[in-house]
Design a protein around this motif. Structure first.
Motif, PDB file in Angstrom:
ATOM      1  N   HIS A   1      -7.013 -16.962  -2.284  1.00  0.00           N
ATOM      2  CA  HIS A   1      -8.586 -17.145  -2.206  1.00  0.00           C
ATOM      3  C   HIS A   1      -9.113 -15.603  -2.563  1.00  0.00           C
ATOM      4  O   HIS A   1      -8.761 -14.658  -1.755  1.00  0.00           O
ATOM      5  CB  HIS A   1      -8.964 -17.452  -0.899  1.00  0.00           C
ATOM      6  CG  HIS A   1      -8.494 -18.823  -0.765  1.00  0.00           C
ATOM      7  ND1 HIS A   1      -9.064 -19.997  -1.104  1.00  0.00           N
ATOM      8  CD2 HIS A   1      -7.493 -19.136   0.375  1.00  0.00           C
ATOM      9  CE1 HIS A   1      -8.638 -20.968  -0.697  1.00  0.00           C
ATOM     10  NE2 HIS A   1      -7.585 -20.779  -0.045  1.00  0.00           N
ATOM     11  N   ALA A   2     -10.058 -15.597  -3.572  1.00  0.00           N
ATOM     12  CA  ALA A   2     -10.673 -14.221  -3.694  1.00  0.00           C
ATOM     13  C   ALA A   2     -11.925 -13.954  -3.185  1.00  0.00           C
ATOM     14  O   ALA A   2     -12.438 -13.091  -2.983  1.00  0.00           O
ATOM     15  CB  ALA A   2     -11.033 -14.039  -5.225  1.00  0.00           C
ATOM     16  N   ASP A   3     -12.396 -15.167  -2.458  1.00  0.00           N
ATOM     17  CA  ASP A   3     -13.243 -14.991  -1.383  1.00  0.00           C
ATOM     18  C   ASP A   3     -13.120 -15.117  -0.079  1.00  0.00           C
ATOM     19  O   ASP A   3     -12.611 -16.336   0.376  1.00  0.00           O
ATOM     20  CB  ASP A   3     -14.457 -16.048  -2.133  1.00  0.00           C
ATOM     21  CG  ASP A   3     -15.826 -16.213  -1.182  1.00  0.00           C
ATOM     22  OD1 ASP A   3     -16.533 -15.302  -1.284  1.00  0.00           O
ATOM     23  OD2 ASP A   3     -15.733 -17.321  -0.408  1.00  0.00           O
ATOM     24  N   ALA A   4     -13.620 -14.409   0.636  1.00  0.00           N
ATOM     25  CA  ALA A   4     -13.551 -14.428   2.281  1.00  0.00           C
ATOM     26  C   ALA A   4     -13.540 -15.703   2.953  1.00  0.00           C
ATOM     27  O   ALA A   4     -12.980 -16.290   3.392  1.00  0.00           O
ATOM     28  CB  ALA A   4     -13.849 -13.167   2.838  1.00  0.00           C
ATOM     29  N   GLN A   5     -14.970 -16.082   2.462  1.00  0.00           N
ATOM     30  CA  GLN A   5     -15.499 -17.296   3.400  1.00  0.00           C
ATOM     31  C   GLN A   5     -14.772 -18.472   2.986  1.00  0.00           C
ATOM     32  O   GLN A   5     -14.365 -19.381   3.805  1.00  0.00           O
ATOM     33  CB  GLN A   5     -16.820 -17.712   2.899  1.00  0.00           C
ATOM     34  CG  GLN A   5     -18.026 -16.563   3.373  1.00  0.00           C
ATOM     35  CD  GLN A   5     -17.997 -16.601   5.142  1.00  0.00           C
ATOM     36  OE1 GLN A   5     -17.598 -17.617   5.829  1.00  0.00           O
ATOM     37  NE2 GLN A   5     -18.944 -15.821   5.397  1.00  0.00           N
ATOM     38  N   THR A   6     -14.428 -18.707   1.701  1.00  0.00           N
ATOM     39  CA  THR A   6     -13.635 -19.824   1.272  1.00  0.00           C
ATOM     40  C   THR A   6     -12.112 -19.843   1.946  1.00  0.00           C
ATOM     41  O   THR A   6     -11.748 -20.759   2.170  1.00  0.00           O
ATOM     42  CB  THR A   6     -13.363 -19.812  -0.182  1.00  0.00           C
ATOM     43  OG1 THR A   6     -14.781 -19.946  -1.033  1.00  0.00           O
ATOM     44  CG2 THR A   6     -12.637 -20.935  -0.863  1.00  0.00           C
ATOM     45  N   GLY A   7     -11.565 -18.581   1.876  1.00  0.00           N
ATOM     46  CA  GLY A   7     -10.329 -18.336   2.469  1.00  0.00           C
ATOM     47  C   GLY A   7     -10.202 -18.546   3.865  1.00  0.00           C
ATOM     48  O   GLY A   7      -9.265 -19.452   4.469  1.00  0.00           O
ATOM     49  N   LEU A   8     -11.439 -18.366   4.779  1.00  0.00           N
ATOM     50  CA  LEU A   8     -11.163 -18.505   6.229  1.00  0.00           C
ATOM     51  C   LEU A   8     -11.459 -20.012   6.248  1.00  0.00           C
ATOM     52  O   LEU A   8     -10.985 -20.642   7.260  1.00  0.00           O
ATOM     53  CB  LEU A   8     -12.748 -17.809   6.581  1.00  0.00           C
ATOM     54  CG  LEU A   8     -12.965 -18.064   8.174  1.00  0.00           C
ATOM     55  CD1 LEU A   8     -11.929 -17.791   9.099  1.00  0.00           C
ATOM     56  CD2 LEU A   8     -14.108 -17.405   8.544  1.00  0.00           C
ATOM     57  N   ALA A   9     -12.364 -20.817   5.707  1.00  0.00           N
ATOM     58  CA  ALA A   9     -12.588 -22.057   5.754  1.00  0.00           C
ATOM     59  C   ALA A   9     -10.998 -22.945   5.529  1.00  0.00           C
ATOM     60  O   ALA A   9     -10.733 -23.730   6.234  1.00  0.00           O
ATOM     61  CB  ALA A   9     -13.563 -22.743   4.615  1.00  0.00           C
ATOM     62  N   TRP A  10     -10.518 -22.394   4.245  1.00  0.00           N
ATOM     63  CA  TRP A  10      -9.187 -23.292   4.149  1.00  0.00           C
ATOM     64  C   TRP A  10      -8.435 -22.705   5.291  1.00  0.00           C
ATOM     65  O   TRP A  10      -7.448 -23.957   5.635  1.00  0.00           O
ATOM     66  CB  TRP A  10      -8.572 -22.452   2.888  1.00  0.00           C
ATOM     67  CG  TRP A  10      -7.355 -23.443   2.428  1.00  0.00           C
ATOM     68  CD1 TRP A  10      -7.394 -24.421   1.302  1.00  0.00           C
ATOM     69  CD2 TRP A  10      -6.037 -22.999   2.430  1.00  0.00           C
ATOM     70  NE1 TRP A  10      -6.090 -24.918   1.117  1.00  0.00           N
ATOM     71  CE2 TRP A  10      -5.298 -24.102   1.796  1.00  0.00           C
ATOM     72  CE3 TRP A  10      -5.486 -22.244   3.445  1.00  0.00           C
ATOM     73  CZ2 TRP A  10      -4.052 -24.247   1.868  1.00  0.00           C
ATOM     74  CZ3 TRP A  10      -3.887 -22.369   3.707  1.00  0.00           C
ATOM     75  CH2 TRP A  10      -3.257 -23.601   2.798  1.00  0.00           C
ATOM     76  N   ALA A  11      -8.225 -21.684   5.684  1.00  0.00           N
ATOM     77  CA  ALA A  11      -7.241 -21.421   6.745  1.00  0.00           C
ATOM     78  C   ALA A  11      -7.697 -22.366   8.144  1.00  0.00           C
ATOM     79  O   ALA A  11      -6.676 -22.720   8.877  1.00  0.00           O
ATOM     80  CB  ALA A  11      -7.195 -19.915   7.059  1.00  0.00           C
ATOM     81  N   ARG A  12      -8.804 -22.594   8.435  1.00  0.00           N
ATOM     82  CA  ARG A  12      -9.238 -23.365   9.643  1.00  0.00           C
ATOM     83  C   ARG A  12      -8.753 -24.513   9.399  1.00  0.00           C
ATOM     84  O   ARG A  12      -8.505 -25.343  10.383  1.00  0.00           O
ATOM     85  CB  ARG A  12     -10.851 -23.237   9.829  1.00  0.00           C
ATOM     86  CG  ARG A  12     -11.094 -21.796  10.251  1.00  0.00           C
ATOM     87  CD  ARG A  12     -12.803 -21.683  10.289  1.00  0.00           C
ATOM     88  NE  ARG A  12     -13.088 -20.640  11.434  1.00  0.00           N
ATOM     89  CZ  ARG A  12     -14.457 -20.247  11.195  1.00  0.00           C
ATOM     90  NH1 ARG A  12     -15.297 -20.843  10.325  1.00  0.00           N
ATOM     91  NH2 ARG A  12     -14.597 -19.328  12.030  1.00  0.00           N
ATOM     92  N   GLU A  13      -8.854 -25.158   8.274  1.00  0.00           N
ATOM     93  CA  GLU A  13      -8.354 -26.580   7.877  1.00  0.00           C
ATOM     94  C   GLU A  13      -6.739 -26.790   7.782  1.00  0.00           C
ATOM     95  O   GLU A  13      -6.566 -27.761   8.320  1.00  0.00           O
ATOM     96  CB  GLU A  13      -9.238 -27.028   6.746  1.00  0.00           C
ATOM     97  CG  GLU A  13      -8.978 -28.530   6.379  1.00  0.00           C
ATOM     98  CD  GLU A  13      -9.722 -28.946   5.323  1.00  0.00           C
ATOM     99  OE1 GLU A  13      -9.419 -30.132   4.556  1.00  0.00           O
ATOM    100  OE2 GLU A  13     -10.839 -28.416   4.693  1.00  0.00           O
ATOM    101  N   HIS A  14      -6.235 -25.815   6.992  1.00  0.00           N
ATOM    102  CA  HIS A  14      -4.863 -25.959   6.888  1.00  0.00           C
ATOM    103  C   HIS A  14      -3.809 -25.343   7.629  1.00  0.00           C
ATOM    104  O   HIS A  14      -2.695 -25.740   7.717  1.00  0.00           O
ATOM    105  CB  HIS A  14      -4.494 -25.679   5.398  1.00  0.00           C
ATOM    106  CG  HIS A  14      -5.358 -26.507   4.358  1.00  0.00           C
ATOM    107  ND1 HIS A  14      -6.638 -26.352   4.010  1.00  0.00           N
ATOM    108  CD2 HIS A  14      -5.058 -27.798   3.882  1.00  0.00           C
ATOM    109  CE1 HIS A  14      -6.873 -27.359   3.080  1.00  0.00           C
ATOM    110  NE2 HIS A  14      -5.936 -28.394   3.334  1.00  0.00           N
TER     111      HIS A  14
END
Length: 168
Positions: free
Chosen positions: A28-41
């Motif tokens: 993930h090159a975007d912190a917000q997207t990476g955070l959302a993905w980590a929370r879900e997965h």
């Protein structure tokens, strides 16, 4: 999971992680997207850049640690900033480990492998605890059924005893 705003770093860290057995990574090159993905997965490991635009690594880490189920996810924080205060802030925010750039490939691989082993052991322990809890629930339910059966049998025995006394 790799979260870094630099495409070269993303590719490098993914390539290093790909060399580890049973390791697949998502970038993930975007912190917000990476955070959302980590929370879900709930990944086994997060490799996280310290300095990113918008949400930096420490802010992302603080948000992640406030998410139920994400408090213990191993996070390897990486930065070009060699200042000890930077390291302290990252570790205080909940980073599991810390590396400075340029990253030594052997050290990165060893630390990532160790953190993955830690994560897998934690998940195995959680799974074992869930199995034990299920066994306890089943045993408790069985015990309650036997207790109920015993009470019913004692009640019937008391009834027959009373009926026997009434006929005497």
């Amino acid at each position: 999971q790799v979260i870094d705003d630099n495409a070269v770093n993303l590719a490098l860290f993914q390539a290093l992680l790909a060399k580890l057995p049973d390791c697949e990574s998502i970038a993930h090159a975007d912190a917000q997207t990476g955070l959302a993905w980590a929370r879900e997965h709930r990944p086994d490991l997060i490799v996280l850049d310290y300095m990113m635009p918008g949400l930096d690594g420490v802010q992302l880490l603080q948000s992640l640690r406030q998410t139920p189920g994400c408090e213990e996810l191993p996070v390897l924080m990486i930065t070009a900033d060699a200042d000890k205060d930077t390291r302290y802030r990252a570790l205080d925010a909940g980073a599991t480990d810390f590396l400075t750039k340029p990253v030594d490939r052997l050290e990165f691989t060893a630390r990532a492998r160790n953190l993955l082993a830690l994560s897998r052991a934690r998940r195995a322990m959680e799974h074992h605890a869930e199995q034990l809890a299920a066994e306890v629930r089943a045993a408790t339910a069985s015990l309650r059924m036997r207790e109920l059966e015993t009470v019913l049998r004692l009640s019937r025995a008391a009834e027959f005893r009373e009926i026997g006394r009434a006929h005497v």
